[in-house]
Scaffold this motif. Structure first.
Motif, short mmCIF file in Angstrom:
data_model
loop_
_atom_site.label_atom_id
_atom_site.label_comp_id
_atom_site.label_asym_id
_atom_site.label_seq_id
_atom_site.Cartn_x
_atom_site.Cartn_y
_atom_site.Cartn_z
N GLU A 153 0.80 -1.21 0.00
CA GLU A 153 0.00 0.00 0.00
C GLU A 153 0.84 1.27 0.00
OE1 GLU A 153 0.82 -1.17 4.17
OE2 GLU A 153 0.07 -2.21 2.42
N ALA A 154 2.16 1.16 0.12
CA ALA A 154 3.02 2.35 0.05
C ALA A 154 2.82 3.11 -1.25
CB ALA A 154 4.48 1.94 0.19
N ARG A 155 2.39 2.41 -2.29
CA ARG A 155 2.09 3.06 -3.57
C ARG A 155 1.03 4.15 -3.39
NH1 ARG A 155 2.18 2.40 -9.01
NH2 ARG A 155 3.77 0.80 -8.79
N GLN A 232 -9.05 -1.15 0.16
CA GLN A 232 -9.77 -1.53 -1.06
C GLN A 232 -8.94 -1.25 -2.31
OE1 GLN A 232 -12.81 -3.21 -1.13
NE2 GLN A 232 -12.05 -3.51 -3.22
N ALA A 233 -8.22 -0.14 -2.32
CA ALA A 233 -7.35 0.17 -3.46
C ALA A 233 -6.27 -0.89 -3.60
CB ALA A 233 -6.73 1.56 -3.29
N HIS A 234 -5.76 -1.35 -2.47
CA HIS A 234 -4.75 -2.41 -2.44
C HIS A 234 -5.32 -3.69 -3.07
CE1 HIS A 234 -1.30 -4.39 -0.13
NE2 HIS A 234 -1.99 -5.41 -0.59
N VAL A 239 -5.32 -8.01 -6.68
CA VAL A 239 -6.16 -9.20 -6.92
C VAL A 239 -6.84 -9.02 -8.27
CG1 VAL A 239 -8.01 -10.66 -6.05
CG2 VAL A 239 -6.55 -9.42 -4.44
N ASN A 240 -6.46 -9.85 -9.23
CA ASN A 240 -6.92 -9.68 -10.60
C ASN A 240 -7.03 -11.04 -11.28
OD1 ASN A 240 -4.21 -10.41 -11.38
ND2 ASN A 240 -3.61 -8.30 -10.98
N GLU A 241 -7.13 -11.06 -12.60
CA GLU A 241 -7.32 -12.33 -13.31
C GLU A 241 -6.17 -13.30 -13.09
OE1 GLU A 241 -5.28 -9.58 -16.31
OE2 GLU A 241 -6.78 -9.40 -14.71
N PHE A 242 -4.97 -12.77 -12.84
CA PHE A 242 -3.82 -13.66 -12.59
C PHE A 242 -3.94 -14.35 -11.23
CE2 PHE A 242 -1.94 -10.44 -15.50
CZ PHE A 242 -1.62 -11.29 -16.54
#
Length: 277
Positions: A153-155, A232-234, A239-242
């Motif tokens: 989340e540092a991003r 939620q942004a994290h 968490v995606n199709e991969f």
């Protein structure tokens, strides 16, 4: 069944359903929450864990005992580690001979940093210090270190520490390879029923997507004072199709990262075929 993963929102989101007995026929999970540096090292030593979340960069050291599962991990685009500094500076060469903190010596973040630094920092950096990832930004802010390599989340939060972005290593990797970034892998002991474990993890991911509110309390409980929006942004980023299925593009990214690192002598050489079930 014993498992170790981080308290980060993407991991708690993915494994919430299984950890709470919501996946039919799946065995009860005994969960250990641990920083990625801890799990990277645990996987290389005698332990009683059946499943672990580790860095893709750590795979070459553990593939004789553990298999890479094709789901549950973190791999994607626009989600790479960042190199941060206290002062606004231009050009990677300013890090020559400086003190840099990293989250794990066997993290994908550090592996990407080493590949990038080899191209961009004459003579290399000075001292590398391993720190838990949540301690790195305060250390940069306070001048304890010259730069920090940050993940998770540092991003979304580094501006709160008045820090400056020197390099987005994910962008560098994507521009260099046109491939997604392999970050965190799920591994399981080769002696176990890997197809069943894969099925249970995929079911847990699917449950999380279908019932996102169910996991909120669990996620925030472990999110280390993270706000709901940042958590939620994290999740949305990692968490995606991969996460459900690595697929051919996912495997190509992993092969590219680890074969390149092996050619540079940054990881042991190994049989790339061992990455597939």
């Amino acid at each position: 069944m014993k498992i170790a993963y981080s308290p980060c929102p993407n991991d708690t989101f993915v494994f919430h359903a299984w950890a709470h007995g919501l996946i039919p026929d799946a065995p009860k999970l005994e969960v250990t929450y641990a920083d990625i540096d801890v799990t990277n090292n645990l996987a290389t030593k005698p332990n009683d864990l059946d499943i672990l979340k580790i860095s893709y960069a750590a795979l070459p050291w553990v593939l004789s005992e553990y298999a890479l599962l094709p789901c549950g991990g973190a791999l994607g685009r626009g989600c790479g580690p960042l190199v941060l500094t206290k002062d606004e500076i231009k050009g990677a060469s300013v890090l020559s001979g400086r003190k840099v903190a990293v989250p794990s010596e066997r993290s994908t973040a550090y592996l990407l940093f080493r590949l990038w630094a080899a191209q961009n920092i004459p003579g290399g950096v000075g001292e590398i210090i391993v720190m838990p990832f949540h301690e790195i930004m305060p250390a940069v802010r306070d001048g304890i270190i010259d730069a920090g390599l940050v993940i998770h989340e540092a991003r979304f939060t580094y501006q709160q520490y008045n820090l400056n972005l020197l390099q987005d290593l994910g962008s560098w990797w994507e521009e260099d390879t046109n491939l997604p970034i392999p970050l965190g892998a799920i591994i399981a002991r080769r002696s176990l029923d890997l197809s069943a474990i894969t099925k249970w993890i995929r079911s847990s991911v699917e449950y999380a997507w279908a019932n996102p509110k169910d996991s909120q309390e669990y996620i925030l409980c472990h999110a280390q004072e993270m706000s709901k929006d940042v958590a939620q942004a994290h999740i949305n980023l990692y968490v995606n199709e991969f996460t459900k299925n690595l697929g051919e593009e996912g495997y190509e990214a992993i092969f590219s990262l680890l074969s390149r690192a092996a050619d540079e002598g940054l990881v042991p050489k190994f049989d790339l075929n061992a990455l597939r079930l």
